[in-house]
Design an enzyme around this catalytic site. Structure first.
Site, PDB file in Angstrom:
ATOM      1  N   TYR A 185      -7.421  -9.974   6.177  1.00  0.00           N
ATOM      2  CA  TYR A 185      -6.450 -10.958   5.662  1.00  0.00           C
ATOM      3  C   TYR A 185      -5.085 -10.904   6.329  1.00  0.00           C
ATOM      4  CZ  TYR A 185      -5.443  -6.887   2.650  1.00  0.00           C
ATOM      5  OH  TYR A 185      -5.165  -5.631   2.181  1.00  0.00           O
ATOM      6  N   LYS A 186      -4.861  -9.955   7.242  1.00  0.00           N
ATOM      7  CA  LYS A 186      -3.571  -9.908   7.935  1.00  0.00           C
ATOM      8  C   LYS A 186      -3.605 -10.876   9.137  1.00  0.00           C
ATOM      9  CE  LYS A 186      -2.661  -5.508   5.859  1.00  0.00           C
ATOM     10  NZ  LYS A 186      -2.945  -4.060   5.898  1.00  0.00           N
ATOM     11  N   PHE A 209      -1.609   4.813   6.392  1.00  0.00           N
ATOM     12  CA  PHE A 209      -1.539   3.963   5.201  1.00  0.00           C
ATOM     13  C   PHE A 209      -2.182   4.718   4.027  1.00  0.00           C
ATOM     14  CE2 PHE A 209      -2.620   0.475   2.386  1.00  0.00           C
ATOM     15  CZ  PHE A 209      -1.508  -0.346   2.502  1.00  0.00           C
ATOM     16  N   ARG A 256      10.353  -5.625   7.970  1.00  0.00           N
ATOM     17  CA  ARG A 256       9.284  -5.841   8.948  1.00  0.00           C
ATOM     18  C   ARG A 256       9.103  -7.336   9.180  1.00  0.00           C
ATOM     19  NH1 ARG A 256       3.976  -3.018   6.841  1.00  0.00           N
ATOM     20  NH2 ARG A 256       4.432  -4.455   5.146  1.00  0.00           N
ATOM     21  N   ASP A 267      -8.358   2.663  12.382  1.00  0.00           N
ATOM     22  CA  ASP A 267      -8.021   1.522  11.527  1.00  0.00           C
ATOM     23  C   ASP A 267      -7.127   0.596  12.340  1.00  0.00           C
ATOM     24  OD1 ASP A 267      -6.868  -0.280   9.719  1.00  0.00           O
ATOM     25  OD2 ASP A 267      -7.097   1.131   8.048  1.00  0.00           O
TER      26      ASP A 267
HETATM   27  C1  LIG Z   1      -3.299  -3.342   4.690  1.00  0.00           C
HETATM   28  C2  LIG Z   1      -3.986  -2.065   4.980  1.00  0.00           C
HETATM   29  C3  LIG Z   1      -4.993  -1.593   4.135  1.00  0.00           C
HETATM   30  C4  LIG Z   1      -5.358  -2.320   2.870  1.00  0.00           C
HETATM   31  O1  LIG Z   1      -6.626  -1.968   2.415  1.00  0.00           O
HETATM   32  P1  LIG Z   1      -7.311  -2.802   1.252  1.00  0.00           P
HETATM   33  O2  LIG Z   1      -8.593  -2.158   1.033  1.00  0.00           O
HETATM   34  O3  LIG Z   1      -7.410  -4.225   1.746  1.00  0.00           O
HETATM   35  O4  LIG Z   1      -6.411  -2.755   0.072  1.00  0.00           O
HETATM   36  C5  LIG Z   1      -5.617  -0.411   4.494  1.00  0.00           C
HETATM   37  N1  LIG Z   1      -5.279   0.270   5.597  1.00  0.00           N
HETATM   38  C6  LIG Z   1      -4.298  -0.163   6.436  1.00  0.00           C
HETATM   39  C7  LIG Z   1      -3.955   0.624   7.653  1.00  0.00           C
HETATM   40  C8  LIG Z   1      -3.615  -1.329   6.141  1.00  0.00           C
HETATM   41  O5  LIG Z   1      -2.645  -1.743   6.938  1.00  0.00           O
END
Ligand SMILES: *Cc1c(COP(=O)(O)O)cnc(C)c1O
Length: 413
Positions: free
Chosen positions: A225-226, A128, A374, A200
């Site tokens: 938040y996911k 990401f 997705r 992560d």
């Molecule tokens: C959604 C996501 C993020 C988002 O990071 P924020 O700091 O909340 O913007 C980071 N890494 C991964 C792997 C994600 O899926």
């Protein structure tokens, strides 16, 4: 012999036999809408409205005791303990705070400090973007001391571990394809070369098995938040093995990570364990929205939740093949649940327009360029009948060329 085609009856039977079917009653859901976007934001527990109201009442009254009653100071640890079983961690090993981006900085910096003077960080090309940007920022600030090595596959990651690598900062699940990595195998290979690991788990936590302790990963981070449902922009989490947490100071040392928070001493002294990673004042309002989870996550058997996710996504893949295979839909996520994360991805003709048309037909999902759709399946609220209905709506959109209507040309991301 061909297998018998799956029907609505099969979905109904699966729901009837589902030991977690009652969970969706804990959530407020929009009637008629099927929310297949838990990889962006998880559903809202019903209890959130009440805690939000209470928070506003206390704010109006400027009630100091109101804040104390809300245990705002302990919320990072209480929320961390609540989600810990879902990521295979124990009590006191996780805190909920800040964003994934900020926690990535804390975790990578921590491992770099422990493994000084090693200077290479290993990550995935397809990681990401923010996870990579954080590392790139650290490299820029290091004025050339640090560097980044990219790999694509598990095999490449294992081969790339050597005495120059300080830390492997990897995503457990690819956010686009939904492919899940073998955390234990890669971590073992890393440790054999003295490399520390940061995983992560944004796209696995709360949906599929995560075993932080068992895999002996050094640190982990991820989104709240996911699938975990901490709410819009809600706080993220950070995990560290005790000996790793205690090995050095946190790079982002703040008063809330101090051993004596209200001692107001000039000099920093780190709190033992993962609490040292709480930097500043907890996000009190955001934590109030997340608080409903204290009554949800600890009561769910993780094994049952993961089994439910497997059953839902297996059905989804079978139905996509069966109903839409001849319409140009091609599932790109791994077929084996042990290799999948929370979402199922597939290719579709006109993917962006199809996602727009799906929204109009009550199915929320997400589009990723160039042609991927997705479906992020929340095992808390999605039923087998929802899965059946989702595929039926998708099929109609394709068969009747609904997605080709001009109003679905403009694609939002
Ligand atoms: C959604 C996501 C993020 C988002 O990071 P924020 O700091 O909340 O913007 C980071 N890494 C991964 C792997 C994600 O899926």
């Amino acid at each position: 012999m061909l297998a018998k085609p799956l029907t609505l009856k099969d979905a109904i039977a699966l729901d009837a036999a589902d030991p977690l079917a009652h969970l969706r009653d804990l959530f407020e859901l929009k009637p008629g809408t099927i929310f297949m976007d838990a990889n962006s934001i998880g559903p809202m527990p019903k209890a959130v409205r009440q805690s939000a109201e209470g928070l506003l009442d206390d704010w109006v009254a400027l009630r100091r005791r109101g804040w104390s009653n809300r245990q705002w100071l302990d919320m990072p640890s209480r929320l961390g303990d609540a989600i810990a079983p879902m990521i295979g961690a124990g009590p006191g090993e996780v805190v909920v705070c800040d964003s994934t981006t900020i926690n990535q900085f804390k975790a990578v910096a921590h491992c770099l400090a422990i493994n000084h003077p090693r200077s290479v960080v290993l990550s995935q090309n397809g990681n990401f973007p923010t996870d990579v940007h954080v590392i790139q920022g650290m490299i820029e600030a290091s004025r050339g001391r640090l560097s980044l090595r990219f790999i694509d596959t598990e095999q490449e990651a294992i081969a790339a571990m050597d005495e120059t690598v300080a830390v492997a900062a990897l995503s457990h699940v690819d956010y686009r394809s939904g492919e899940r990595w073998d955390m234990k195998r890669v971590t073992e290979a890393a440790h054999a070369k003295g490399v520390l690991t940061v995983w992560d788990t944004s796209h696995s936590a709360g949906a599929v098995p995560v075993a932080l302790r068992e895999s002996r990963t050094d640190m982990a981070i991820g989104c709240g938040y996911k699938y975990l449902c901490t709410g819009p922009g809600g706080p993220a989490y950070i995990y560290a093995r005790q000996e790793i947490a205690d090995a050095v100071w946190p790079a982002l040392a703040g008063w809330m990570g101090h051993a004596d928070v209200f001692g107001f001493t000039r000099d920093f002294a780190p709190h033992p364990g993962v609490k040292r990673f709480i930097a500043g004042t907890p996000a009190v309002a955001a934590n109030e929205l997340a608080k409903a989870l204290l009554d949800i996550w600890p009561k769910i058997d993780p094994q049952k939740l993961w089994a439910r996710h497997r059953s839902l996504t297996d059905l989804l893949i079978q139905l996509l093949d069966q109903e839409c295979g001849s319409l140009g839909i091609e599932v790109t996520s791994p077929r084996d649940h042990d290799r999948r994360g929370g979402n199922v991805s597939f290719r579709s003709p006109g993917a962006g327009s199809v996602v727009e048309a799906l929204i109009d037909h009550g199915v929320v999902s997400s589009f990723r360029k160039p042609d991927a759709i997705r479906f992020g399946v929340s095992p808390l609220v999605i039923s087998h009948q929802d899965i059946h209905e989702t595929v039926a709506r998708l099929k109609r959109i394709l068969v009747e060329d609904i997605w080709k209507q001009p109003k679905y040309k403009k694609v939002s991301v």
